[in-house]
Scaffold this motif. Structure first.
Motif, PDB file in Angstrom:
ATOM      1  N   ARG A  20     -51.804  24.414 -72.754  1.00 36.42           N
ATOM      2  CA  ARG A  20     -51.320  25.642 -73.401  1.00 36.42           C
ATOM      3  C   ARG A  20     -49.812  25.521 -73.687  1.00 36.42           C
ATOM      4  N   ILE A  23     -49.134  23.150 -76.630  1.00 34.61           N
ATOM      5  CA  ILE A  23     -49.482  23.759 -77.914  1.00 34.61           C
ATOM      6  C   ILE A  23     -48.444  24.808 -78.292  1.00 34.61           C
ATOM      7  N   THR A  24     -48.063  25.644 -77.337  1.00 29.58           N
ATOM      8  CA  THR A  24     -47.072  26.694 -77.589  1.00 29.58           C
ATOM      9  C   THR A  24     -45.730  26.083 -77.991  1.00 29.58           C
ATOM     10  N   GLY A  26     -45.256  23.372 -79.495  1.00 25.50           N
ATOM     11  CA  GLY A  26     -45.358  22.610 -80.730  1.00 25.50           C
ATOM     12  C   GLY A  26     -45.471  21.112 -80.507  1.00 25.50           C
ATOM     13  N   GLN A  29     -49.740  20.175 -82.427  1.00 24.01           N
ATOM     14  CA  GLN A  29     -49.781  21.119 -83.540  1.00 24.01           C
ATOM     15  C   GLN A  29     -51.177  21.709 -83.744  1.00 24.01           C
ATOM     16  N   VAL A  30     -51.223  22.917 -84.324  1.00 26.85           N
ATOM     17  CA  VAL A  30     -52.491  23.509 -84.735  1.00 26.85           C
ATOM     18  C   VAL A  30     -53.121  22.566 -85.754  1.00 26.85           C
ATOM     19  N   VAL A  63     -58.316  28.970 -78.500  1.00 31.02           N
ATOM     20  CA  VAL A  63     -57.183  28.073 -78.720  1.00 31.02           C
ATOM     21  C   VAL A  63     -57.669  26.708 -79.203  1.00 31.02           C
ATOM     22  N   LYS A  77     -52.379  28.755 -81.794  1.00 25.02           N
ATOM     23  CA  LYS A  77     -51.444  28.802 -80.670  1.00 25.02           C
ATOM     24  C   LYS A  77     -51.921  29.894 -79.715  1.00 25.02           C
ATOM     25  N   ASP A  80     -51.142  33.429 -80.560  1.00 18.76           N
ATOM     26  CA  ASP A  80     -51.723  33.958 -81.790  1.00 18.76           C
ATOM     27  C   ASP A  80     -53.155  34.428 -81.624  1.00 18.76           C
TER      28      ASP A  80
END
Length: 116
Positions: A20, A23-24, A26, A29-30, A63, A77, A80
């Motif tokens: 987590r 990902i948060t 960066g 990446q998504v 996620v 993210k 989001d």
């Protein structure tokens, strides 16, 4: 990707938190494909099942998304993703338990004062 093998927090939860965080921040990446469970397990120094539990939790939250035969991908993210209905229900139950606890404490206090 350091995790505390002797820590009180379950290893899968530590891995979940680390993924987590990556990902948060960066770092991942998504849309990016995650390494295989086997590769992640080797990186973290744990069993594949431990990584699987962490990945499943992040999938449940929205996620991560797994595509059969292709792998697991970052779909959003963590910030989001809207809380699931299950999360909302759990919060409602916690709120209700908190309210009931306060009511029981008030009754116990009034009984204690009446007995004096």
């Amino acid at each position: 990707m350091p995790i505390n093998q002797q820590g009180a927090q379950p290893l899968s939860a530590q891995i979940e938190e680390d993924l987590r965080r990556q990902i948060t921040a960066g770092e991942v990446q998504v849309g990016a494909k995650l390494p295989s469970l086997r590769s992640l397990a080797e990186d973290y120094g744990v069993a594949e099942l431990t990584v699987h539990v962490a990945v499943k939790k992040l999938q449940h939250e929205g996620v991560l998304t797994s595509v059969s035969g292709r792998g697991t991908f970052v779909s959003a993210k963590p910030d989001d993703v809207a809380p699931s209905d299950e999360t909302s229900e759990l919060q409602a139950i916690r709120d209700e338990v908190r309210e009931l606890r306060m009511r029981v404490e008030a009754v116990e206090q009034s009984q204690s004062e009446a007995g004096r």
